[in-house]
Every structure is written in structure tokens, then in C-alpha cells.
Motif scaffolding. Structure first.
Motif, mmCIF file in Angstrom:
data_model
loop_
_atom_site.group_PDB
_atom_site.id
_atom_site.type_symbol
_atom_site.label_atom_id
_atom_site.label_comp_id
_atom_site.label_asym_id
_atom_site.label_seq_id
_atom_site.Cartn_x
_atom_site.Cartn_y
_atom_site.Cartn_z
ATOM 1 N N LYS A 66 0.902 -1.131 -0.076
ATOM 2 C CA LYS A 66 -0.148 -0.076 -0.026
ATOM 3 C C LYS A 66 1.036 1.123 -0.216
ATOM 4 C CE LYS A 66 -3.772 -2.093 2.234
ATOM 5 N NZ LYS A 66 -4.610 -2.054 3.599
ATOM 6 N N ALA A 68 -0.400 4.400 0.183
ATOM 7 C CA ALA A 68 -1.230 5.815 0.374
ATOM 8 C C ALA A 68 -0.266 6.447 1.136
ATOM 9 C CB ALA A 68 -2.398 5.266 1.249
ATOM 10 N N GLY A 83 -2.404 8.939 -3.148
ATOM 11 C CA GLY A 83 -3.637 8.668 -2.574
ATOM 12 C C GLY A 83 -3.769 7.067 -2.213
ATOM 13 N N SER A 84 -4.837 6.731 -2.205
ATOM 14 C CA SER A 84 -5.229 5.219 -2.107
ATOM 15 C C SER A 84 -4.962 4.538 -3.083
ATOM 16 C CB SER A 84 -6.759 5.051 -1.872
ATOM 17 O OG SER A 84 -6.838 3.663 -1.522
ATOM 18 N N SER A 86 -2.152 0.865 -4.401
ATOM 19 C CA SER A 86 -1.437 -0.346 -4.019
ATOM 20 C C SER A 86 -0.760 -0.582 -5.290
ATOM 21 C CB SER A 86 -2.245 -1.258 -3.230
ATOM 22 O OG SER A 86 -2.919 -0.882 -2.115
ATOM 23 N N SER A 128 4.898 7.147 3.983
ATOM 24 C CA SER A 128 4.047 7.751 4.440
ATOM 25 C C SER A 128 4.536 8.430 5.768
ATOM 26 C CB SER A 128 2.772 7.322 4.716
ATOM 27 O OG SER A 128 2.646 6.264 5.549
#
Length: 148
Positions: A66, A68, A83-84, A86, A128
Motif C-alpha cells: 500500500k 497511500a 492517494g489510496s 497499492s 508515509s
């Protein structure tokens, strides 16, 4: 007394191992793969040309990752934040500079001009949490692209 020393050494070794394990971000399976920083043709404001400038990431691992909140940035602080999103195991994602509709293999920074400097630049890939997991840099000694 020998028992105490051995136990103390074993405890110290365990602490050393535990301290080394959290570096999972630094050993990320997602890496910078290629940068096309100077696509062929004339630099214009045409989105079709700007989209030919891109960064490629590859997930070299066996699991989906992921992304994000992960970022890709240059030395002038142009930042693209996922953003969201994967990336599946063994797959690539192209991060285009221009505008477009995101898919499972192509995402767009939605910029109206180029990001990556032709003469020299550096791409940083960060989690992140802000941990740098990979970098790729160049000087203008290759034909408009660099493999990372």
C-alpha cells in the motif's frame, strides 16, 4: 558470576537484534526503477508531451504494498503524494508529470509543466512516515532517461 555475564550478553544481543528489525521501510520492496526526465521532442505545454516525462516504481517483492501517503519528490521540493493506491507484487507503476486518469499502472501528478531537470536532479521515494526508501539521481550524460 559466569551465568550473569552470559545472561547479560544474551540480553544485549537480543536488544541489538530488536533494534535492527524495525528498519522495514529502509528495506522496502518498492524501489525506483527508471526516470524519463527529458522525453524526445520539444518541451511544450501540450499534456501529451508532459505525460512523456515520468518516474517508474517497481515492487520487487512477493506481496502487494500500500502506497497511500508515500511521496516522490525532486530537489526543488516538487512533491507527488499517492492517494489510496497499492502496487501488486512484481508490478510497475508509472508516475506521469502531466494530467490523466489514474489506473492500476499509471498515476498522474496533474502538472502543467515538467518537474525533472534535464541537467541534473534527484528523485526521492519516501514512505508515509517520511522515511526515504530509495533515491535516484543523474547528470545529463544519458539520453534523457536513467535506470535506477
Amino acid at each position: 558470576m559466569t551465568r550473569t555475564v552470559v545472561a547479560g550478553l544474551a540480553g544485549a544481543a537480543a536488544l541489538t537484534v530488536m533494534a535492527a528489525e524495525p528498519a522495514s521501510a529502509a528495506s522496502s520492496t518498492v524501489k525506483l526503477y527508471k526516470v524519463v526526465y527529458d522525453p524526445s521532442g520539444t518541451d511544450t505545454h501540450a499534456n501529451s508531451q508532459i505525460d512523456r516525462e515520468y518516474v517508474v516504481l517497481k515492487n520487487g517483492g512477493k506481496k502487494t504494498v500500500k502506497l497511500a501517503g508515500w511521496t516522490v519528490r525532486d530537489t526543488k521540493k516538487h512533491v507527488y503524494t499517492f492517494g489510496s493506491f497499492s502496487i501488486k507484487a512484481g508490478k510497475y507503476v508509472y508516475i506521469h508529470t502531466g494530467r490523466g486518469t489514474d489506473t492500476s499502472t499509471n498515476v498522474y501528478q496533474n502538472r502543467g509543466w515538467y518537474v525533472w531537470n534535464n541537467t541534473a536532479d534527484k528523485v526521492s521515494l519516501r514512505t508515509s512516515a517520511g522515511t526515504t526508501v530509495d533515491t535516484c539521481q543523474w547528470k545529463h550524460n544519458s539520453p534523457g532517461h536513467v535506470s535506477c
